[in-house]
Design a protein around this motif. Sequence first.
Motif, PDB file in Angstrom:
ATOM      1  N   ARG A 274       0.758  -1.075   0.031  1.00 23.95           N
ATOM      2  CA  ARG A 274       0.004  -0.187   0.098  1.00 23.95           C
ATOM      3  C   ARG A 274       0.854   1.186  -0.103  1.00 23.95           C
ATOM      4  NH1 ARG A 274      -1.630   0.277   6.450  1.00 23.95           N
ATOM      5  NH2 ARG A 274       0.405  -0.035   7.189  1.00 23.95           N
ATOM      6  N   ILE A 303      -3.318  -0.553  -7.144  1.00 26.63           N
ATOM      7  CA  ILE A 303      -3.606  -0.642  -5.538  1.00 26.63           C
ATOM      8  C   ILE A 303      -5.154  -0.327  -5.388  1.00 26.63           C
ATOM      9  CG2 ILE A 303      -3.672   0.724  -3.389  1.00 26.63           C
ATOM     10  CD1 ILE A 303      -0.970   1.535  -3.868  1.00 26.63           C
ATOM     11  N   LYS A 312      -7.183   3.247   4.148  1.00 24.18           N
ATOM     12  CA  LYS A 312      -6.385   3.030   3.290  1.00 24.18           C
ATOM     13  C   LYS A 312      -5.575   1.931   3.822  1.00 24.18           C
ATOM     14  CE  LYS A 312      -3.894   6.189   0.992  1.00 24.18           C
ATOM     15  NZ  LYS A 312      -3.048   7.312   0.581  1.00 24.18           N
ATOM     16  N   ASP A 315      -6.273  -1.193   1.885  1.00 19.70           N
ATOM     17  CA  ASP A 315      -6.086  -1.198   0.551  1.00 19.70           C
ATOM     18  C   ASP A 315      -5.482  -2.733   0.232  1.00 19.70           C
ATOM     19  OD1 ASP A 315      -7.171   1.057   0.192  1.00 19.70           O
ATOM     20  OD2 ASP A 315      -5.107   2.130  -0.394  1.00 19.70           O
TER      21      ASP A 315
END
Length: 361
Positions: A274, A303, A312, A315
């Motif tokens: 990530r 991603i 995030k 991800d």
Amino acid sequence: MDGTGITQDKPRPDGGWSHEIEDVPGALVVPPTESAFRQAAGVLRADGSHCETGAFWRNHRPLTLTPDAPAGEVETLEGRWLWAGVLWVHFGHFLVESTGRLWGLDASQQEFDGILYIPKRPARGEEIAGWQRAFWGLAGIDLPVHVATAPTRVETLVVPGQGFGLGEIISGTPAFRSFMTRFAEDIAPDGPERLYISRSKLGLSKGGLIGEERLEHELAAQGYEIFHPQDHDLPTQIARYKAAKQILAAEGSALHLFGFVGRSDQKVAMVLRRQSGATDMIAEHLRSFCGIETVQIETLQRILKKKGGYKKRHDLGVIHMEQLRQALVANGFIEDTAPWKTLRWGDVRRVIGDKYEPRKR
């Protein structure tokens, strides 16, 4: 002051309140009442003032805010206790954010009756995991650990500054780094010279690498043990980390445990999954504590993020297999081989279904 009741600056490894320690007679410890990112919780002095040295920080801001003094009777705790801060149940956050005040055990000249935490998640109550007790034991701590789930008056509370954590303080204060030199010192190295620390058994719901199983197959052919740390107790994990000369790892919490036992003669590379500042935090932890310059390898086709999602850390990274092979060869982690087979989008789609979409870089 920013509305939190906190007037001090962030903890720093090179000076300031993170190096200080305060004895607080008649301290009032106030745990959080709701699960939230920032919580009203912490330590009040006997006169009702906020003991800011006991605040818990991440990066540039405190996550515990000045609490109100509770009305009515409160629980009492006799004796002399070390304030250890917020107790996380998450492995990585525990390692980085529930350990940073333990240096106070060395700094104080008097004996303690125990170590005192407040829970990060009130619903977990007084829960302490077996692996957390194992960690304290490996750090040479043989004291009761109490988790305050209700406001508690403490006869004497010793409050060290936050000597470790996420942000600039990830380098650790000298006192904290010195304390951690004792960690797992009796664990002997046991394992192969090449180790891959995998996330593939953790599933993808909390983020991961698509194609990691294929990567494991290729690395096993190069003499790497494929190691799933969650399948082993802490002594076994540490023995493996001490034995390996070359360590590859999918970026994640396991490297923070390695950071407490690693040596400057070991080579470490992270396979990034990530785009995150957490990667640099891990690298700085290993640099400061172990003298290791971690190789960061980002070879992702794309991603992916959850549709409608915003976290995030969840991800998914899709490995570009041949670029990764070339990077590992260039950095001396594997021998040169035939090109690695590319992951096709159809293979990826079978894994993610229709729940993910590409994230813009």
